[in-house]
Design a protein around this motif. Structure first.
Motif, PDB file in Angstrom:
ATOM      1  N   GLY A 472      -0.737  -9.661   7.512  1.00 20.27           N
ATOM      2  CA  GLY A 472      -1.648 -10.631   8.083  1.00 20.27           C
ATOM      3  C   GLY A 472      -1.236 -12.009   7.608  1.00 20.27           C
ATOM      4  N   LYS A 473      -2.166 -12.760   7.057  1.00 18.00           N
ATOM      5  CA  LYS A 473      -1.853 -14.075   6.495  1.00 18.00           C
ATOM      6  C   LYS A 473      -1.573 -14.000   4.996  1.00 18.00           C
ATOM      7  N   GLU A 474      -1.610 -12.805   4.448  1.00 15.21           N
ATOM      8  CA  GLU A 474      -1.314 -12.633   3.024  1.00 15.21           C
ATOM      9  C   GLU A 474       0.189 -12.464   2.824  1.00 15.21           C
ATOM     10  N   LEU A 475       0.673 -12.976   1.706  1.00 14.94           N
ATOM     11  CA  LEU A 475       2.076 -12.825   1.342  1.00 14.94           C
ATOM     12  C   LEU A 475       2.144 -11.875   0.152  1.00 14.94           C
ATOM     13  N   CYS A 476       2.853 -10.781   0.332  1.00 14.19           N
ATOM     14  CA  CYS A 476       2.891  -9.733  -0.690  1.00 14.19           C
ATOM     15  C   CYS A 476       4.274  -9.655  -1.320  1.00 14.19           C
ATOM     16  N   ALA A 524      -2.962 -16.918  -9.973  1.00 12.22           N
ATOM     17  CA  ALA A 524      -4.398 -17.180  -9.880  1.00 12.22           C
ATOM     18  C   ALA A 524      -4.667 -18.570  -9.307  1.00 12.22           C
ATOM     19  N   LYS A 525      -3.821 -19.564  -9.664  1.00 11.68           N
ATOM     20  CA  LYS A 525      -3.986 -20.908  -9.112  1.00 11.68           C
ATOM     21  C   LYS A 525      -3.782 -20.924  -7.592  1.00 11.68           C
ATOM     22  N   HIS A 526      -3.002 -19.990  -7.092  1.00 11.70           N
ATOM     23  CA  HIS A 526      -2.823 -19.846  -5.655  1.00 11.70           C
ATOM     24  C   HIS A 526      -3.943 -19.011  -5.030  1.00 11.70           C
ATOM     25  N   GLY A 527      -4.893 -18.558  -5.833  1.00 11.37           N
ATOM     26  CA  GLY A 527      -5.983 -17.726  -5.324  1.00 11.37           C
ATOM     27  C   GLY A 527      -5.604 -16.270  -5.173  1.00 11.37           C
ATOM     28  N   GLY A 528      -4.489 -15.864  -5.768  1.00  8.38           N
ATOM     29  CA  GLY A 528      -4.012 -14.493  -5.601  1.00  8.38           C
ATOM     30  C   GLY A 528      -4.297 -13.605  -6.804  1.00  8.38           C
ATOM     31  N   THR A 529      -3.811 -12.371  -6.724  1.00 10.39           N
ATOM     32  CA  THR A 529      -4.013 -11.382  -7.795  1.00 10.39           C
ATOM     33  C   THR A 529      -2.669 -10.767  -8.156  1.00 10.39           C
ATOM     34  N   LEU A 530      -2.509 -10.442  -9.422  1.00  6.83           N
ATOM     35  CA  LEU A 530      -1.277  -9.828  -9.922  1.00  6.83           C
ATOM     36  C   LEU A 530      -1.637  -8.498 -10.572  1.00  6.83           C
ATOM     37  N   THR A 531      -0.920  -7.441 -10.227  1.00  8.09           N
ATOM     38  CA  THR A 531      -1.206  -6.108 -10.760  1.00  8.09           C
ATOM     39  C   THR A 531       0.065  -5.494 -11.329  1.00  8.09           C
ATOM     40  N   VAL A 532      -0.117  -4.583 -12.269  1.00  4.95           N
ATOM     41  CA  VAL A 532       1.017  -3.923 -12.928  1.00  4.95           C
ATOM     42  C   VAL A 532       0.773  -2.421 -12.912  1.00  4.95           C
ATOM     43  N   GLU A 533       1.823  -1.679 -12.556  1.00  3.77           N
ATOM     44  CA  GLU A 533       1.779  -0.218 -12.619  1.00  3.77           C
ATOM     45  C   GLU A 533       3.037   0.233 -13.346  1.00  3.77           C
ATOM     46  N   SER A 534       2.860   0.991 -14.419  1.00  2.00           N
ATOM     47  CA  SER A 534       4.020   1.358 -15.228  1.00  2.00           C
ATOM     48  C   SER A 534       3.836   2.740 -15.819  1.00  2.00           C
ATOM     49  N   THR A 540       8.583   0.200 -14.093  1.00  2.00           N
ATOM     50  CA  THR A 540       7.429  -0.680 -13.940  1.00  2.00           C
ATOM     51  C   THR A 540       7.473  -1.344 -12.567  1.00  2.00           C
ATOM     52  N   THR A 541       6.307  -1.478 -11.967  1.00  2.00           N
ATOM     53  CA  THR A 541       6.175  -2.202 -10.703  1.00  2.00           C
ATOM     54  C   THR A 541       5.130  -3.284 -10.876  1.00  2.00           C
ATOM     55  N   VAL A 542       5.518  -4.537 -10.643  1.00  2.00           N
ATOM     56  CA  VAL A 542       4.598  -5.670 -10.711  1.00  2.00           C
ATOM     57  C   VAL A 542       4.467  -6.231  -9.301  1.00  2.00           C
ATOM     58  N   GLY A 543       3.237  -6.295  -8.802  1.00  2.00           N
ATOM     59  CA  GLY A 543       3.004  -6.832  -7.480  1.00  2.00           C
ATOM     60  C   GLY A 543       2.008  -7.969  -7.522  1.00  2.00           C
ATOM     61  N   PHE A 544       2.176  -8.941  -6.639  1.00  2.00           N
ATOM     62  CA  PHE A 544       1.156  -9.985  -6.530  1.00  2.00           C
ATOM     63  C   PHE A 544       0.999 -10.369  -5.067  1.00  2.00           C
ATOM     64  N   ALA A 548      -3.770 -16.122   2.499  1.00  2.35           N
ATOM     65  CA  ALA A 548      -3.806 -17.226   3.469  1.00  2.35           C
ATOM     66  C   ALA A 548      -2.714 -18.265   3.234  1.00  2.35           C
ATOM     67  N   CYS A 549      -1.481 -17.790   3.061  1.00  4.42           N
ATOM     68  CA  CYS A 549      -0.398 -18.756   2.842  1.00  4.42           C
ATOM     69  C   CYS A 549       0.771 -18.556   3.789  1.00  4.42           C
ATOM     70  N   VAL A 550       0.764 -17.481   4.590  1.00  8.61           N
ATOM     71  CA  VAL A 550       1.866 -17.223   5.498  1.00  8.61           C
ATOM     72  C   VAL A 550       1.721 -18.119   6.719  1.00  8.61           C
ATOM     73  N   ALA A 551       2.800 -18.788   7.099  1.00  5.64           N
ATOM     74  CA  ALA A 551       2.774 -19.627   8.292  1.00  5.64           C
ATOM     75  C   ALA A 551       2.506 -18.768   9.516  1.00  5.64           C
ATOM     76  N   ALA A 552       1.706 -19.293  10.478  1.00  6.87           N
ATOM     77  CA  ALA A 552       1.249 -18.497  11.615  1.00  6.87           C
ATOM     78  C   ALA A 552       2.408 -17.914  12.406  1.00  6.87           C
ATOM     79  N   GLU A 553       3.482 -18.710  12.614  1.00  7.20           N
ATOM     80  CA  GLU A 553       4.588 -18.217  13.428  1.00  7.20           C
ATOM     81  C   GLU A 553       5.403 -17.151  12.706  1.00  7.20           C
ATOM     82  N   ALA A 554       5.182 -17.021  11.380  1.00  2.44           N
ATOM     83  CA  ALA A 554       5.920 -16.007  10.612  1.00  2.44           C
ATOM     84  C   ALA A 554       5.231 -14.659  10.651  1.00  2.44           C
TER      85      ALA A 554
END
Length: 590
Positions: A472-476, A524-534, A540-544, A548-554
């Motif tokens: 969607g508009k989220e960047l993963c 967090a300053k970008h309004g996002g969340t960071l998670t860790v699974e290990s 280890t896998t770190v995801g964040f 609402a930061c992805v450009a509409a045309e992307a």
């Protein structure tokens, strides 16, 4: 239900409370009352019956049986001795019936009383059936033998139906009594088992309450509707902090519950108990209770309760007071920040003078120039450390359009030398033509930290994969390694300043324990969340996720249409299929 309870109480009173003497008397009283009624009728309508010797004898026998039942201490006599009363009752009925034969023909039915008694007492059941048949037979045959004239077969056979009925009645009562006795014994055994289970349950409940009240953690157990089922003493004290002084019985939304800043009231849906009854599982969710000097910071955790069918049946919520720990961490952070600021000024001056000296290497002897160059490198390293220390306390971001693929490639390029040393393969799985509005420098810093950590914690080789895609508009983003991994205990301290995993210390892996904390702050300053699974020994896998930061045309058209489109948009170009959409979503959703 009421009748059953009353009957149970009567049986308990009759068989357990009353003495054997009283029970014998109570069993004899119905026959005595019936004889009294017959005597009253005879006195009114047939007074001449009192001149019949057998009538008087039968009456005296019945009176004597009542007196014997009341006077003899049957509790002290051998077992079953009291049966002499119903056995003699057959004789009393026979004599009384013979004396009334000309007047009250139905007096013979009094034999039902001794038959029922001997058949229902539970003793000598076969003898009871035999005595019932023989006694009833004698009652109907004695008048035949005592009558004037001869005895014929017809006279003997004519009354046989009555003793047969008595035998059948006795058999029925014996079987019914035997069945009831078996049920009573089974119920008594079940009652003892239930009482033992109840006592054990009460003992466990008392132990549980003692243990729960002893621990210094607030514990609340709620049912599926959110009603309190258990609250220990610690939680009652904590709950009192959230009660406003001007409200005697506040509703849930009126309680003084605030967010991590201790000022912003939490909405009802964000409060720990509400989240728990929605079936959520969480750990280290921080809230504040109360206001002013008495406010306390709490770290909360919740786990759902399930019934036998696996349906949600409630939740357990724990509240741990971390006020002192937060104060200590704040004091430590202030100290580090102050020291870092104090370091910055002299370091800047040293860097400036060293740069000035090193600008003209011809004016210095070679060995002096080399020494100063080493000093300059170490000053730069120390300045970088100071910047890292300050970055954990004050991070600002400036958003602009950026190419995500370029950010990932630059981070991988920076990590390439160390990856070569550790024999680590770097992989990129980035959605093509992906632009986003973010702080490229800060997000690049996050990727640098995560990739650097992944490579450092893969000292024996392996693979580090960086993934990025739009949802969607989220960047993963996801950074996955196949390195050392961490235990659950080590994961709890990941975002603490200067924390280092035991494996990193044992293997002398360089670092100061600030990278993940800086990364989390930037996300967090970008309004996002960071998670860790290990997992230890797996990786280890770190995801964040940045909202609402992805450009509409992307955003691919399919992604805007639903979940199926998201899976199509998630097709990465890099090698290795293990980083597909399902694995990515699972890691990012932690």
């Amino acid at each position: 239900m009421t009748n059953t309870t009353s009957q149970a109480r009567f049986r308990s009173y009759f068989y357990q409370v009353r003495s054997l003497r009283r029970r014998v008397l109570l069993n004899q009283l119905p026959m005595a009352l019936a004889v009294g009624v017959c005597t009253g009728l005879a006195a009114i309508f047939y007074p001449q019956s009192f001149h019949h010797p057998l009538f008087v004898t039968g009456l005296l026998l019945n009176v004597g049986l009542v007196v014997a039942a009341a006077a003899i201490p049957w509790d002290r006599t051998p077992k079953g001795t009291f049966l002499v009363i119903p056995y003699l009752g057959f004789l009393a009925v026979g004599v009384f019936r013979t004396g009334n034969e000309q007047f009250l023909t139905a007096v013979g039915l009094l034999v039902f009383f001794p038959v029922f008694w001997v058949a229902s007492c539970g003793l000598a059941r076969r003898t009871a059936i035999t005595v019932s048949g023989v006694g009833s037979l004698l009652i109907v045959w004695v008048p035949v033998f005592t009558a004037s004239g001869g005895v014929t077969v017809e006279q003997l056979a004519k009354p046989l139906l009555f003793p047969l009925i008595m035998v059948g009645f006795a058999v029925t009562v014996v079987f019914a009594t035997t069945s009831m006795d078996a049920q009573r014994v089974a119920l008594e055994i079940k009652d003892r088992e239930l009482r033992a289970a109840l006592n054990a349950s009460q003992a466990r409940e008392g132990l549980l309450e003692t243990v729960v009240d002893t621990v210094a953690v607030g514990v609340v157990v709620v049912d599926g509707d959110g009603n309190d089922q258990l609250m220990n003493a610690t939680q009652k004290e904590l709950h009192a902090l959230a009660v406003p002084h001007d409200i005697a019985d506040p509703a849930e939304h009126e309680l003084l519950v605030f967010g991590v800043d201790g000022v912003t009231p939490l909405k009802a849906r964000d409060r720990p108990v509400f989240r728990a009854i929605q079936g959520e599982t969480f750990t280290n969710y921080q809230v504040w209770l109360g206001t002013g000097a008495g406010a306390r910071a709490l770290s909360t955790a919740a786990r759902p309760l399930r019934d036998a069918a696996g349906n949600f049946a409630g939740a357990v919520i724990a509240f741990h007071d971390v006020t002192e720990m937060i104060a200590a961490l704040a004091a430590k952070d202030n100290f580090v920040a102050n020291v870092s600021h104090e370091f910055r000024t002299p370091l800047t001056s040293i860097q400036g003078y060293l740069d000035m000296v090193l600008e003209d290497p011809q004016r210095l002897p070679p060995d002096v120039h080399r020494y100063l160059a080493i000093a300059a490198r170490n000053v730069d390293r120390l300045a970088s450390l100071v910047e890292d220390l300050l970055a954990t306390d004050s991070v600002t971001i400036s958003r602009a359009r950026a190419d995500v693929a370029r950010l990932v490639s630059e981070s991988l390029a920076s990590a390439a030398p160390l990856a070569g040393t550790n024999k680590v393969e770097l992989r990129s799985e980035v959605q093509a033509s992906l632009d986003a509005v973010l702080d490229a420098g800060r997000i690049g810093q996050v990727l640098d930290n995560l990739v650097s950590n992944a490579v450092k914690y893969s000292p024996d080789g392996g693979t580090v994969t960086v993934r990025a895609r739009a949802r969607g508009k989220e960047l993963c983003f996801e950074v996955q390694d196949t390195g050392l991994g961490m235990s659950g205990e080590e994961q709890l301290g990941l975002f603490t300043k200067f924390f280092r995993a035991r494996s990193a210390v044992q293997r002398s892996i360089p670092g100061i324990g600030l990278g993940l904390m800086i990364a989390k702050t930037i996300v967090a300053k970008h309004g996002g969340t960071l998670t860790v699974e290990s997992e230890r020994g797996v990786g280890t896998t770190v995801g964040f996720v940045l909202p609402a930061c992805v450009a509409a045309e992307a955003i691919p058209a399919a992604a805007l249409g639903g979940a199926a489109g998201l899976d199509e948009a998630a097709g990465f170009d890099g090698a290795g299929g293990q980083g597909g959409p399902a694995a990515f979503d699972g890691a990012a959703g932690l």
